[in-house]
Motif scaffolding. Structure first.
Motif, PDB file in Angstrom:
ATOM      1  N   ASP A  58      69.757  -7.354  76.889  1.00  0.00           N
ATOM      2  CA  ASP A  58      70.140  -7.808  78.722  1.00  0.00           C
ATOM      3  C   ASP A  58      71.013  -6.829  78.903  1.00  0.00           C
ATOM      4  O   ASP A  58      72.013  -6.907  79.342  1.00  0.00           O
ATOM      5  N   VAL A  59      70.621  -5.758  79.384  1.00  0.00           N
ATOM      6  CA  VAL A  59      71.492  -4.610  80.085  1.00  0.00           C
ATOM      7  C   VAL A  59      72.375  -5.325  81.256  1.00  0.00           C
ATOM      8  O   VAL A  59      73.600  -5.564  81.410  1.00  0.00           O
ATOM      9  N   LEU A  60      71.141  -6.141  82.219  1.00  0.00           N
ATOM     10  CA  LEU A  60      72.157  -7.248  83.247  1.00  0.00           C
ATOM     11  C   LEU A  60      72.742  -8.155  82.697  1.00  0.00           C
ATOM     12  O   LEU A  60      73.632  -8.458  83.487  1.00  0.00           O
ATOM     13  N   SER A  61      72.645  -8.852  81.962  1.00  0.00           N
ATOM     14  CA  SER A  61      73.221  -9.348  81.536  1.00  0.00           C
ATOM     15  C   SER A  61      74.007  -9.797  81.001  1.00  0.00           C
ATOM     16  O   SER A  61      75.389 -10.330  80.308  1.00  0.00           O
ATOM     17  N   GLY A  62      74.198  -8.598  80.281  1.00  0.00           N
ATOM     18  CA  GLY A  62      75.149  -8.599  79.036  1.00  0.00           C
ATOM     19  C   GLY A  62      74.931  -8.699  77.735  1.00  0.00           C
ATOM     20  O   GLY A  62      75.728  -8.621  76.679  1.00  0.00           O
ATOM     21  N   ARG A  63      73.747  -9.853  77.154  1.00  0.00           N
ATOM     22  CA  ARG A  63      73.798 -10.317  75.866  1.00  0.00           C
ATOM     23  C   ARG A  63      72.193  -9.936  75.006  1.00  0.00           C
ATOM     24  O   ARG A  63      71.716  -8.998  75.049  1.00  0.00           O
ATOM     25  N   VAL A  64      72.824  -9.743  74.007  1.00  0.00           N
ATOM     26  CA  VAL A  64      71.683  -9.573  72.870  1.00  0.00           C
ATOM     27  C   VAL A  64      70.852 -10.661  73.150  1.00  0.00           C
ATOM     28  O   VAL A  64      70.940 -11.613  72.552  1.00  0.00           O
ATOM     29  N   ALA A  65      69.238  -9.516  73.223  1.00  0.00           N
ATOM     30  CA  ALA A  65      67.787 -11.708  73.248  1.00  0.00           C
ATOM     31  C   ALA A  65      67.557 -11.035  72.601  1.00  0.00           C
ATOM     32  O   ALA A  65      66.908 -12.410  72.027  1.00  0.00           O
TER      33      ALA A  65
END
Length: 145
Positions: A62-69
């Motif tokens: 998730d590029v906006l949050s910087g998390r692995v989705a």
């Protein structure tokens, strides 16, 4: 250069001495709390009885949050034909550093019925309704972006 465990390249990212929350010593490499995606691609995924479920083919960020989705799991088929892909919430996977694989707490029969897709027809993973359905299927709460 492909750096996954499948081809035997040692990256120093898997550390089994961190089980139970013990942090690795300085200079011992980044893993297992921080790992490169190339290290994890092609890792085996097993059920809680160590039965093979498939392999990780992609890791979706998730590029906006910087998390692995999601991790994209391939299952079934032969030589890439008839293979089904599944987006599995990252939080549903447990990294087994001792065996260099992931554990997914789902029976193979349940995975057979999971919402999946083929390599040429990916779902819109940014769609919140789709994401909510996937997280619910695997019994995981959605993270907030």
């Amino acid at each position: 250069m492909d750096m996954n465990i499948e081809n035997g390249v040692t990256t120093g990212m898997y550390k089994s001495d961190t089980v139970g929350g013990v942090q690795p010593e300085a200079g011992d490499g980044p893993g297992p709390f921080l790992m490169g995606t190339k290290t994890l691609i092609s890792n085996e995924v097993v059920d809680r009885e160590a039965g093979a479920l498939g392999k990780i083919t992609e890791i979706m960020l998730d590029v906006l949050s910087g998390r692995v989705a999601y991790a994209v799991l391939s299952f079934g088929g032969f030589l890439g034909l008839g293979e089904k892909l599944f987006a599995v919430p990252w939080s549903a996977l447990v990294l087994d550093t001792m065996n260099k694989r992931f554990m997914l707490d789902v029976e193979k029969e349940r995975l057979d019925g999971a919402p999946g897709f083929d390599k040429d027809h990916w779902p819109n993973m940014a769609n919140l309704e789709w994401a909510a359905d996937i997280h619910a299927y695997y019994g995981r709460a959605m993270y907030s972006a």
